[in-house]
Enzyme design. Structure first.
Site, PDB file in Angstrom:
ATOM      1  N   CYS A  88     -24.046  46.795 -55.259  1.00 23.84           N
ATOM      2  CA  CYS A  88     -24.778  46.681 -56.517  1.00 23.84           C
ATOM      3  C   CYS A  88     -23.739  46.595 -57.634  1.00 23.84           C
ATOM      4  O   CYS A  88     -22.938  47.523 -57.807  1.00 23.84           O
ATOM      5  CB  CYS A  88     -25.641  47.924 -56.685  1.00 23.84           C
ATOM      6  SG  CYS A  88     -26.504  48.038 -58.256  1.00 23.84           S
ATOM      7  N   CYS A 139     -25.106  39.899 -59.834  1.00 28.42           N
ATOM      8  CA  CYS A 139     -26.125  40.864 -59.393  1.00 28.42           C
ATOM      9  C   CYS A 139     -26.437  40.485 -57.967  1.00 28.42           C
ATOM     10  O   CYS A 139     -26.675  39.295 -57.673  1.00 28.42           O
ATOM     11  CB  CYS A 139     -27.371  40.753 -60.265  1.00 28.42           C
ATOM     12  SG  CYS A 139     -28.777  41.689 -59.595  1.00 28.42           S
TER      13      CYS A 139
END
Ligand code: DGL
Length: 258
Positions: free
Chosen positions: A73, A184
């Site tokens: 992440c 992302c």
């Protein structure tokens, strides 16, 4: 055989997991997602740090000893990687926007970073750009709607293409840009659709393969699974509510409120 724990706010980390699995197919994997607090892009640094601190506290509750953690992440890595590393001796690999390869590749010297609000407005990201994108203009774009669309696509295998096109038009990346950094881990889930929208003259760059190589390097020498049999993925969620992933694995509950 190594046990690798892959963490994300939602299913974005599965885009990294699949790269790791293709290099290390017989390792044991646990996937943990903090979907109770999704999207992380709207959470504070302090909240993300405390969720990861709790994960580290619970690390001995896993059935097998964890050999390596991947924070799959960008949002959590750019905000909490350093703080989390201080809490454990287990090696942690973070995922950060692939600014360096994009800068090396861009011919127009125009790059766009597409990330969550937290990642695009972050000191770590700024330092990555200052250090690795000299001579390039880097435009920062943020979206949480793309995260929601990727989640929907993953779980329901359907995508509202009008909504996606509307969001990409709203993001409005400049035509001079020839490299878009998918900052992302949710965004590679939409890669095919993004490639269609931006066209073949734009490269979409993510960190998945580089992360997998790093994990392979760090685990070199760890006993491999000699039988060659793939171990079943363990899938954990902070809000499991009967979710079953694409491979039919049912999410088990994990509590990250310590
Ligand atoms: N997949 C995450 C990332 O790479 C975060 C998405 C979110 O929860 O906002 O940043």
């Amino acid at each position: 055989m190594p046990h690798i724990l892959v963490f994300d706010s939602g299913v974005g980390g599965t885009s990294v997991l699949s790269h790791i699995q293709s290099l290390l197919p017989t390792a044991q994997y646990s996937y943990v997602m903090d979907n109770a607090l999704l999207p992380y892009g709207l959470q504070s640094e302090q909240t993300i740090q405390s969720r990861l601190a709790c994960l580290i506290k619970r690390i001995n509750d896993f059935e097998h000893v964890v050999d390596l953690i991947v924070i799959a992440c960008n949002t959590a890595s750019t905000q909490a990687l350093a703080a989390t590393r201080k809490l454990t001796s287990i090696p942690i690999v973070g995922v950060v926007p692939a600014i360096k390869p994009a800068a090396a590749q861009s011919k127009s010297r125009r790059i766009a970073l597409l990330a969550t609000p937290a990642t695009s407005n972050n000191a770590y990201t700024n330092s990555l750009i200052a250090e690795h994108a000299k001579g390039c203009r880097v435009d920062l774009h943020k979206s949480t709607r793309l995260v929601a669309l990727a989640e929907q696509y993953y779980w329901q295998q359907t995508l509202d293409l009008d909504k996606l096109a509307h969001e990409l038009e709203y993001i409005n990346i400049d035509k001079e840009v020839d490299c878009i950094v998918l900052g992302c881990t949710h965004f590679p889930i939409l890669r095919t659709q993004l490639e269609k929208f931006y066209g073949s003259h734009v490269d979409l760059i993510d960190s998945g393969h580089a992360i997998a190589k790093r994990v392979q390097f760090l685990l070199e020498g760890k006993q491999s699974n000699r039988s060659g049999v793939k171990m079943p993925l363990q899938f954990f969620a902070t809000a499991p509510s009967g979710m079953t992933n694409k491979e039919g694995v049912t999410c088990r509950a994990i509590d990250l409120n310590c």
